[in-house]
Structure formats: structure tokens, C-alpha cells
Design a protein around this motif. Structure first.
Motif: not given
Ligand code: ASP
Ligand code: MG
Length: 411
Positions: A260-268, A322-324, A329-330
Motif C-alpha cells: 500500500x505504499x508508493x515511492x517518491x524521489x527528489x533529485x538534485x 513538485x511545488x517544493x 531549485x531541485x
């Protein structure tokens, strides 16, 4: 003679026939000379039906009215069960949560129990009456009905057992105990004889659905022994109790999985103080719970961050992140819904080395890539591609010696 609290779940009281069956079991316990207090759920499917009715009228029902509605299922079962026992010649009496009273806070649909009056119950028991209590519901003490969250009658039962200092709290359900893993996925899974509160808490929060998590927290706090067993046949189930020496000798007690989980990544992501709080505060403000978090070692002042959220919140979380990402500046973000978390649990891990490495080699031997890892004192969890869930659970179950011993064919 003992004071026995018994709880029967929805399937156990799913029809009049089954209610009769439950009544005979209660009568048998009573005839053996015990005081009996029974907590029941709504008939199977009933609470879902009520929730769906509300949803037909509005997406956002007033929480007070929601509780008035969904608490009715249990009112049906307490009265039917009581009538059934009376028709068999026993003295029985039903109680709604507010009649006990079971006092809770005001948090509708997820209320927490504050106190339980025991005078009515004790008075009845003294007269030889069997007491039947509606699970899942309470009152805020100001005339409003509250409910404890789905699956809450487990917690009602443990709380009543704690208040009465009962000798045991028997939870009757449609499985005959707690298993080393999901027996529908791994037929070799074995019933666990006894398990500690902490292991059960991990199992429940990692995906095993036998007991409501809060009921186990309650049992741990008040040292209530829970006996999870089948309402369809006799025989010993699983004891959930205080850790003992014997439990520590077992390295891994169970394997759990959660899809029941999903993964989110933020790069740079710029590697600066305050960045994590900029990312995670807006998520928590939107009531999104983050489970695992990984931050990579930074490279030229920037790093990558990956975390998991409930699948049902993934869309909302991606919009927020996405907004963050733009603001800080990621470089960009990505998400993946097709993951699953497999975990091994055992209090024995505290005192034994090498458990995690056995887990990693077992997965790698099957070519299963580990995407994320998290550990606690008594568990190790790995995020893997969802399509490998079953395989991962099976190899781990085997690697830690949990498979039932093979029956040799006799010629
Ligand atoms: N009837 C409630 C539910 O379905 C409470 C329970 O069964 O424990 O969630
Ligand atoms: Mg349940």
C-alpha cells in the motif's frame, strides 16, 4: 474459575446460524464456571454497507452523524446474541458503549478510550449474568456516540479486559491464529504459538491484519494476554503476551509485506540545513504520513532524497512535492506506485548478528533488487519491485527456517 473476555469478529457473527454457534461457545465457557464478558462486531459486511450508504449521500458526512450511523451494526449483534443466549436458558444482557459507559475523547471515527466504568458489568457478573458489549463504539460523555476506527472492536475488547483485570482476552476470528506470514501467499506458513507485543505491533503495522494495532498497544500497556483463535473450531491459537526468554531464541518470527505504499524521489536537492523540513513539513500539514526516508550522500552540494507515502496519498503528495522542488531549485522528481515493502520481524534480532545480511543475500540470490532499506531494533524492511512481492516473501520465509517441515513421502 476465571474472568474471561471474548471478542467475536464480523465473520463469526455473520449469520443467525453463526450467532447460535457463538452462543454455544459462550455457554460452554460459562458452564465451565467462568465469568464471561463478550464483545461483538457488526455482522460481516454490515459496517461497509453503512459506510457506503453515507457515501451515496455525501462525500463529507458530518462526523457526528457518521458515528451515529456506523455504530448501529454492533447494536444488532449484541441484541441477537443476547436473545439467543436467553432462549438457551442463560441470563444475558446487552450493553451499548454509552451504557457501560465506555468514555472516549471527541475525535469522531477515530476516538480514543479514556475510561471504562466497570460497575454495571461487575454487578451483572455477580448475579451470574453473561454480559454482551457492543464493540467499536463509545460516548464522549456529552451524549454523543463515538467510534474507535475500523477494526476497533479488538480495542474495545482489550480495553474491557484491562478494566476488569480479566485473566485472558480471547479474540475469535476467521483464522486460527497469527501466522509466520500470509498463509494465502505461502502455504508453508506456520501458526505461531506465542508472540510478544512488540513483534505483534510490528507485524500489524507492516501489513498483517489480524488485530487492530491500537488493541495491541493497549494490551502491552496494561499487560493483557490476548489469545487469537478460531471461532469455527477448538484448539489453541496464538498468545500475544509479554516477551519471554524463549522468544528471544527465535531469530525471525515472521515475514510481512505491504503493497500500500508508493515511492517518491527528489533529485538534485541542495544540501543545506532546513531543506528536509521544507520538504516534509508541507506533507505532514496535509496529513500525509511519510514512512521510509533515504537521503543519498551529497555530490557537489546536491543530494537525492527518496521516501514512501501511502499509495492513496501519492497523487496529492506528488503535487505538493513538485511545488517544493521548484521552490528549492531541485533538479526534478519522480514517483513509483509499483513497489512493495517486505519485512522480517523478530525480537531475537536484538541479540543476534547477521540477520540483515541473510535477508539481503536471500533476495539477491533470486535477483531481486533492493530499492530502499530501513531497520529498527526488531525488524528489517526492504522496498522491492511489487512484482517480486510473493517471491521475496517466500524466499525470506524459507531462509529464516520458518517453512513447515516437509512431510517425507512414505512409500
Ligand atoms: N464493525 C467495525 C468494522 O467493521 C468494527 C470491527 O469490526 O472491529 O470496522
Ligand atoms: Mg477485525
Amino acid at each position: 474459575m476465571a474472568l474471561v473476555v471474548q471478542k467475536y469478529g464480523g465473520t463469526s457473527v455473520g449469520s443467525v446460524e453463526r450467532i447460535r454457534n457463538v452462543a454455544s461457545r459462550i455457554a460452554k465457557t460459562y458452564d465451565e464456571g467462568n465469568d464471561v464478558v463478550v464483545i461483538v462486531s457488526a455482522m460481516s459486511g454490515e459496517t461497509n454497507r453503512l459506510v457506503a450508504l453515507a457515501a451515496e449521500i455525501t462525500e463529507t458526512p458530518c462526523e457526528r452523524e457518521y458515528d451515529v450511523l456506523v455504530s448501529t451494526g454492533e447494536q444488532v449483534t449484541i441484541s441477537l446474541l443476547s436473545m439467543c443466549l436467553q432462549s438457551m436458558g442463560y441470563d444475558a444482557r446487552s450493553y451499548l458503549g454509552s451504557q457501560i459507559p465506555m468514555l472516549t475523547d471527541k475525535a469522531h471515527a477515530k476516538a480514543r478510550i479514556k475510561s471504562i466504568g466497570d460497575e454495571n458489568i461487575r454487578g451483572d457478573l455477580k448475579k451470574g449474568t453473561i454480559v454482551i458489549v457492543a464493540g467499536f463504539q463509545g460516548t464522549d460523555g456529552e451524549g454523543n456516540i463515538t467510534t474507535l476506527g475500523r477494526g476497533g472492536s479488538d480495542t474495545s475488547a482489550v480495553a474491557v479486559a484491562a478494566a476488569l483485570k480479566a485473566d485472558v482476552c480471547e479474540i475469535y476470528t476467521d483464522v486460527d491464529g497469527v501466522y509466520t506470514t500470509d498463509p494465502r501467499m505461502v502455504p508453508e506458513a506456520q501458526k505461531i504459538e506465542k508472540i510478544s507485543y512488540d513483534e505483534m505491533l510490528e507485524m500489524a503495522s507492516l501489513g498483517a491484519k489480524v488485530l487492530q494495532i491500537r488493541s495491541v498497544e493497549f494490551a502491552k500497556k496494561y499487560n493483557v494476554v490476548i489469545h487469537v483463535r478460531s471461532s469455527f473450531h477448538d484448539g489453541q491459537g496464538t498468545l500475544v503476551m509479554k516477551e519471554d526468554h524463549e522468544m528471544e531464541t527465535v531469530l525471525v518470527s515472521g515475514v510481512a509485506y505491504n503493497k500500500d505504499e508508493a515511492k517518491i524521489s527528489i533529485f538534485g536537492v541542495p544540501d543545506q540545513p532546513g531543506i528536509s523540513s521544507q520538504i516534509f513539513t508541507p506533507l505532514s500539514e496535509n496529513n500525509i504520513t511519510v514512512d521510509m526516508i533515504i537521503q543519498n550522500i551529497s555530490h557537489e552540494g546536491a543530494t537525492d532524497m527518496t521516501f514512501t507515502v501511502p499509495k492513496s496519498d501519492c497523487k496529492k503528495a506528488v503535487e505538493i512535492v513538485e511545488k517544493i522542488a521548484e521552490k528549492i531549485n531541485a533538479r526534478g522528481i519522480s514517483h513509483d506506485m509499483e513497489i512493495s515493502k517486505v519485512s522480517i520481524i523478530g525480537v531475537g534480532m536484538r541479540s543476534h548478528a547477521g540477520v540483515a545480511s541473510t535477508m539481503f543475500s536471500a533476495l539477491s540470490e533470486e535477483g531481486i533488487n533492493i530499492q530502499m532499506i530501513s531497520t529498527s531494533e526488531i525488524k528489517v524492511s526492504c522496498v522491492v519491485d511489487a512484482k517480486y512481492t510473493e517471491l521475496a516473501v517466500r524466499v525470506l520465509h524459507k531462509a529464516f527456517g520458518l517453512d513447515l517441515p516437509e512431510i517425507e513421502e512414505v512409500l
